[in-house]
Design an enzyme around this catalytic site. Structure first.
Site, PDB file in Angstrom:
ATOM      1  CD  GLU A   1      -9.487  -3.378  -0.101  1.00 37.25           C
ATOM      2  OE1 GLU A   1     -10.191  -3.536   0.516  1.00 37.25           O
ATOM      3  OE2 GLU A   1      -8.582  -4.220  -0.397  1.00 37.25           O
TER       4      GLU A   1
ATOM      5  CG  ASP B   1      -1.862  -1.040   1.265  1.00 38.05           C
ATOM      6  OD1 ASP B   1      -2.132  -1.846   0.538  1.00 38.05           O
ATOM      7  OD2 ASP B   1      -2.002  -1.636   2.507  1.00 38.05           O
TER       8      ASP B   1
END
Length: 322
Positions: free
Chosen positions: A209, A42
């Site tokens: 997401e 991420d």
């Protein structure tokens, strides 16, 4: 959902090392070559005013990497020495996920999420720094929260300025991507702010997401990760994109299909050794947009690593990966 400690990610990647590369899509470009500390999950990246780059990520107390040239990356420890005490309201380990870095009003802003796997009892927090470097951050507490009674999940923040206002997209599963307006002074959600709905999937578990919103020309572009991360070479993450003339939507893909109905042009998917591309962010570097993401390396037991590609824009105003 991209909310698992990096140690768990690495362990799961090893256990899940199966020949999933047969599903590779060779139509997608490889990431630029990088050296040094490549392990990341991420990633959010920024070019610092002082020169060089810093990347923050899930893992540690918001893991940090630094680079002088965007090619060689060094481990730079963590954003914080210890977790702020309020993080423990959301998990037993004070474990943060999916940070987002930006520069505004003469300082750097770092947004991040704290939660537990499989629940939307979650919170997004914010910290500021004069330099953007690890060890210089001051935490300012909660920005926005969600509870089990809500239909959204307050994780995966992404901040964008639009029309003189400050906005934060967020979300994971739990009906997908949402957005709230922030107070530009505090960086926190305006009290009673409307929760806008930007993207979802038609069927449970609504696997979309990790939003990122970028302004290009007269449109705002919503990048999001679809399907599943965190399973090493069995991960199915891929990046899709839609656009809107308004930051709050509606976002549609190039065919006109709304992202609220599962739309989204495929920007980047797994191919060859680069499996499960996602957890993306976009940063500007020398007048060009650069896509940062993680992939699971099928030639290294599914270890999550840093991917970087230049974003190019077609004449019709749609992004492509170079």
């Amino acid at each position: 959902m991209r909310r698992r400690r990096l140690a768990t990610l690495l362990s799961a990647a090893v256990l899940a090392f199966l020949p999933a590369t047969a599903q590779a899509d060779t139509a997608h470009p490889d990431p630029q070559p990088v050296t040094g500390q490549q392990i990341i999950h991420d990633p959010t990246v920024i070019r610092l005013k002082s020169g060089g780059y810093v990347a923050y990520s899930t893992g540690g107390v918001i893991g940090a990497r630094t680079s002088r040239d965007r090619v060689h990356w060094d481990d730079a420890g963590n954003a914080f020495a210890t977790p702020p005490s309020w993080w423990y309201e959301y998990n037993d380990t004070g474990d943060p996920w999916a940070p987002d870095i930006s520069y505004r009003a003469g300082r750097y802003w770092l947004y991040y999420a704290v939660s537990s796997w499989g629940t939307n009892h979650s919170a997004i927090g914010v910290a500021t720094s004069p330099t953007g470097l690890p060890g210089t951050w001051t935490d300012h507490g909660k920005v926005f929260t969600s509870e089990t009674t809500d239909t959204w999940n307050a994780i995966d923040p992404a901040v964008v300025r639009a029309d003189g206002k400050l906005w934060m997209a967020f979300g994971s599963y739990w009906t997908g991507i949402r957005m709230v307006e922030l107070d530009p002074g505090t960086g926190k959600a305006i009290e009673g702010a409307t929760v806008h709905h930007l993207a979802t999937r038609p069927d449970e578990p609504y696997a979309v997401e990790g939003p990122e919103i970028v302004r290009h020309g007269r449109y705002y572009y919503l990048f999001a990760s679809y399907d599943a991360c965190c399973s090493g070479v069995n991960s199915t993450y891929k990046i899709r994109v839609g656009r809107s003339a308004s930051v709050t939507g509606p976002y549609v893909d190039s065919t006109g299909k709304p992202m609220l109905a599962g739309g989204g042009d495929l920007l980047l998917a797994g191919h060859g050794r680069y499996v499960g591309t996602g957890g993306q962010s976009v940063f500007e570097d020398g007048g060009r947009d650069v896509l940062a993401y993680h992939y699971y390396d099928a030639e290294d037991e599914g270890t999550p690593k840093l991917g970087l590609n230049i974003l190019r824009w077609t004449k019709n105003g749609w992004p492509t990966v170079g």
